[in-house]
Design a protein around this motif. Structure first.
Motif, PDB file in Angstrom:
ATOM      1  N   GLY A 213       0.811  -1.218   0.000  1.00  0.00           N
ATOM      2  CA  GLY A 213       0.000   0.000   0.000  1.00  0.00           C
ATOM      3  C   GLY A 213       0.836   1.256   0.000  1.00  0.00           C
ATOM      4  O   GLY A 213       0.535   2.228  -0.711  1.00  0.00           O
ATOM      5  N   ARG A 214       1.900   1.274   0.794  1.00  0.00           N
ATOM      6  CA  ARG A 214       2.770   2.457   0.854  1.00  0.00           C
ATOM      7  C   ARG A 214       3.406   2.732  -0.504  1.00  0.00           C
ATOM      8  O   ARG A 214       3.422   3.884  -0.972  1.00  0.00           O
ATOM      9  CB  ARG A 214       3.861   2.238   1.909  1.00  0.00           C
ATOM     10  N   VAL A 215       3.923   1.687  -1.149  1.00  0.00           N
ATOM     11  CA  VAL A 215       4.564   1.875  -2.451  1.00  0.00           C
ATOM     12  C   VAL A 215       3.554   2.366  -3.481  1.00  0.00           C
ATOM     13  O   VAL A 215       3.855   3.259  -4.291  1.00  0.00           O
ATOM     14  CB  VAL A 215       5.237   0.573  -2.919  1.00  0.00           C
ATOM     15  N   ALA A 216       2.332   1.821  -3.457  1.00  0.00           N
ATOM     16  CA  ALA A 216       1.297   2.274  -4.384  1.00  0.00           C
ATOM     17  C   ALA A 216       1.017   3.757  -4.183  1.00  0.00           C
ATOM     18  O   ALA A 216       0.902   4.525  -5.151  1.00  0.00           O
ATOM     19  CB  ALA A 216       0.027   1.457  -4.194  1.00  0.00           C
ATOM     20  N   GLY A 217       0.918   4.175  -2.933  1.00  0.00           N
ATOM     21  CA  GLY A 217       0.672   5.588  -2.640  1.00  0.00           C
ATOM     22  C   GLY A 217       1.814   6.477  -3.074  1.00  0.00           C
ATOM     23  O   GLY A 217       1.605   7.550  -3.664  1.00  0.00           O
ATOM     24  N   GLU A 218       3.046   6.060  -2.788  1.00  0.00           N
ATOM     25  CA  GLU A 218       4.212   6.860  -3.172  1.00  0.00           C
ATOM     26  C   GLU A 218       4.332   6.977  -4.687  1.00  0.00           C
ATOM     27  O   GLU A 218       4.697   8.046  -5.213  1.00  0.00           O
ATOM     28  CB  GLU A 218       5.469   6.239  -2.584  1.00  0.00           C
ATOM     29  N   ARG A 219       4.021   5.917  -5.380  1.00  0.00           N
ATOM     30  CA  ARG A 219       4.088   5.966  -6.837  1.00  0.00           C
ATOM     31  C   ARG A 219       3.069   6.948  -7.396  1.00  0.00           C
ATOM     32  O   ARG A 219       3.370   7.736  -8.307  1.00  0.00           O
ATOM     33  CB  ARG A 219       3.857   4.569  -7.424  1.00  0.00           C
ATOM     34  N   ALA A 220       1.847   6.909  -6.869  1.00  0.00           N
ATOM     35  CA  ALA A 220       0.815   7.827  -7.351  1.00  0.00           C
ATOM     36  C   ALA A 220       1.176   9.277  -7.032  1.00  0.00           C
ATOM     37  O   ALA A 220       1.062  10.163  -7.890  1.00  0.00           O
ATOM     38  CB  ALA A 220      -0.530   7.460  -6.736  1.00  0.00           C
ATOM     39  N   ALA A 221       1.630   9.522  -5.811  1.00  0.00           N
ATOM     40  CA  ALA A 221       1.969  10.891  -5.415  1.00  0.00           C
ATOM     41  C   ALA A 221       3.138  11.444  -6.210  1.00  0.00           C
ATOM     42  O   ALA A 221       3.201  12.652  -6.500  1.00  0.00           O
ATOM     43  CB  ALA A 221       2.290  10.924  -3.924  1.00  0.00           C
ATOM     44  N   SER A 222       4.068  10.573  -6.601  1.00  0.00           N
ATOM     45  CA  SER A 222       5.242  11.041  -7.347  1.00  0.00           C
ATOM     46  C   SER A 222       4.886  11.517  -8.744  1.00  0.00           C
ATOM     47  O   SER A 222       5.687  12.213  -9.389  1.00  0.00           O
ATOM     48  CB  SER A 222       6.285   9.917  -7.442  1.00  0.00           C
TER      49      SER A 222
END
Length: 448
Positions: A213-222
Motif C-alpha cells: 500500500g505504501r509503495v502504491a501511494g508513493e508511486r501515485a503521489a510522485s
C-alpha cells in the motif's frame, strides 16, 4: 458421479474411444478461490468460487474438435464425447494435428520438487480483508494520496490432471496468493493513479500489505504535476516494472504459431544475433515456487531448461507439437491449453542476463531522456517489428529525475531496440519473467 480428476480424464478418453474417436486427450481442473476487495475502510466485495471443469479433444483421422463442461456426471461425459466426435467428423482436416508418440512422453522433473502448492491452510476471509485494509490504510497515509481506488487480497488453490489415449497421465496442484493496491493522488484534472502488488505461490513469501500500500501511494503521489515531455530522439530507460514487455515482444515473435504463419519479424533469423553479445534468454520451467514452472506441458512432453537466445544468438522457437510439425521441427514442450481449445505454444519461466550496473547507474549514463514506469496500448508490426506505445514516467536531466511525465508516445524498431539495449542488475528473481531495467538509445518521443 466420477470422483477424482484422474478418473474424470480416464472416463472422458474411454467415452471418446467408444464414440468412435481414433485418439483423444483430456484435461480436468478442480479449484477454489477467494477474493476480498475493500474501499474506504469497509468491505466492498467478497467473492468465492469452487468448481470442477473438464475438457476433451478428440481426433478422427486428422480432424479434431474440442468440447468442455463443468458437469462431471457419467451421462454428461458420454454425451460430451459423442458431440465431440460428431463435431470432429465435420471439421476440416488438419495435417499437423495429433497426439504425441508414446516415446515422447514423460516429466522433466518431479512435480513436488517445483513446490507449486503451499501446504498451508486456506486463509480465512477475515485475514484477507485485514490485509486489504492494511494496504489501503498505508496508501492513504502517504502525503498527496486522496483516495484508494481498490485494495484486494486473494487466494486460490487448483488441481489439474491431464491424460491421453497415447498412455500419458499426470497432474499437479498449485496455489496462488496476491495482494494489490491502486492509489489515486491529487484531485480533479490533476489526479494521478498508480499501483503496486505482489503475487506468490506461497503466502508466506508475500511482501507485507502495508509495504504494498505504501509503495502504491508513493508511486501515485510522485506523478503529481506530470506534463508532456519534449519531442525528439532520446534514450529511454524501461523501468524493471515494465521492462519485461520488451522481452515479451521477442517471445511473441519467437512463437511457433506466428513463425508458421509468416507473421514474425524473427522469421528466417535462427542462428543470427537478436540481442547484444553476452545476453541470453533462458527458459527454465523447473524453478521452485515460480508460477511458470511445470513438470510437463499440455501434451505430456517433459519440460526442460534451455537457452532461447544464447549469448545474443537466437537458437530456437517456442513450439508445441502442431507448430513443430508445420515447421519440420520437434516440439520444445511448450504446449499450453485450457478446457475448451486445443494446445498452443507459449513460454514458461524466462530470465534475461542481468547487467553489472544499477538502475541509477544507467540513469546517469543516459544523461537526458525518459524513465518509463507505465505503458498503455501497443502498435507492433509483426512483420517489421515497428514499435509504438503510449508511456508515462519521469523526465531525466543530467542523470537526475526532474519531473513526472505523461501523455507521450515512444516509437522505434524492435529488432534495433533489442540489439542495442543495456540491462541493469535490478530484476526480481522470484518472478516468472526475470528482466531488469533496460536502457535503449535513440528512440523517438512524441510529447509537446
Amino acid at each position: 458421479m466420477t470422483d477424482t480428476l484422474e478418473n474424470i480424464t480416464a472416463a472422458l478418453i474411454d467415452a471418446a474411444r467408444k464414440a468412435g474417436a481414433d485418439s483423444a486427450d483430456a484435461i480436468a481442473l478442480k479449484g477454489s478461490a477467494v477474493t476480498i476487495d475493500v474501499r474506504a475502510g469497509k468491505l466492498e466485495q467478497a467473492e468465492r468460487s469452487e468448481g470442477t471443469d473438464m475438457g476433451l479433444r478428440v481426433l478422427v483421422g486428422r480432424r479434431q474438435a474440442c468440447v468442455s463442461a463443468s458437469d462431471t456426471r457419467d451421462e454428461t461425459i458420454g454425451v460430451l464425447a459423442e458431440r465431440a466426435v460428431a463435431m470432429a467428423r465435420e471439421a476440416p482436416e488438419d495435417p499437423y494435428a495429433g497426439l504425441a508418440d508414446p516415446g515422447q512422453l514423460g516429466t522433466g522433473c518431479e512435480a513436488g520438487a517445483l513446490e507449486l502448492a503451499d501446504p498451508g491452510e486456506e486463509p480465512s476471509p477475515e485475514v484477507l480483508q485485514d490485509e486489504a485494509l492494511a494496504a489501503e490504510a498505508a496508501a492513504l497515509g502517504v502525503t498527496g494520496v486522496s483516495q484508494v481506488q481498490s485494495s484486494t487480497s486473494a487466494w486460490s488453490r487448483r488441481a489439474v490432471h491431464m491424460a491421453g489415449s497415447n498412455g500419458f497421465s499426470g497432474g499437479y496442484e498449485r496455489t496462488d496468493a496476491a495482494i494489490h493496491c491502486s492509489a489515486i493522488a491529487g484531485s480533479g484534472t490533476g489526479m494521478q493513479r498508480d499501483a503496486d502488488g505482489d503475487s506468490r505461490i506461497f503466502r508466506g513469501d508475500l511482501r507485507s500489505a502495508a509495504d504494498i500500500g505504501r509503495v502504491a501511494g508513493e508511486r501515485a503521489a510522485s506523478l503529481l504535476g506530470a506534463k508532456r515531455p519534449k519531442t525528439g530522439a532520446y534514450p529511454v530507460l524501461f523501468d524493471e516494472r515494465i521492462a519485461a514487455s520488451l522481452i515479451g515482444h521477442l517471445l511473441g515473435a519467437a512463437d511457433g504459431s506466428a513463425v508458421a504463419r509468416g507473421q514474425s519479424w524473427l522469421r528466417g533469423r535462427l542462428g543470427e544475433p537478436v540481442l547484444p553479445a553476452g545476453l541470453s534468454v533462458i527458459e527454465d520451467p523447473h524453478r521452485p515456487r515460480v508460477t511458470g514452472s511445470r513438470p510437463f506441458d499440455a501434451e505430456g512432453l517433459p519440460t526442460q531448461r534451455r537457452a532461447l537466445v544464447d549469448e545474443g544468438v537466437l537458437t530456437g522457437w517456442i513450439l508445441d507439437l502442431s507448430t513443430g510439425r508445420k515447421l519440420g521441427m520437434e516440439s520444445t514442450a511448450n504446449a499450453k491449453r485450457g478446457t475448451s481449445a486445443p494446445p498452443s505454444p507459449g513460454p514458461w519461466n524466462i530470465a534475461l542476463t542481468q547487467g553489472t550496473q544499477s538502475r541509477d547507474d544507467l540513469l546517469r549514463e543516459m544523461g537526458t531522456g525518459l524513465l518509463v514506469t507505465s505503458m498503455i496500448g501497443a502498435t507492433i508490426n509483426p512483420n517489421t517489428g515497428d514499435y509504438s506505445r503510449g508511456a508515462s514516467g519521469f523526465w531525466v536531466e543530467k542523470g537526475e529525475i526532474t519531473y513526472p511525465v505523461q501523455e507521450c508516445t515512444i516509437a522505434g524498431n524492435l529488432p534495433e531496440m533489442l540489439r542495442n539495449m543495456v540491462p541493469a542488475n535490478d530484476a526480481r528473481p522470484w518472478l516468472s519473467r526475470v528482466v531488469p531495467s533496460l536502457l535503449v538509445e535513440g528512440l523517438t518521443l512524441a510529447g509537446e
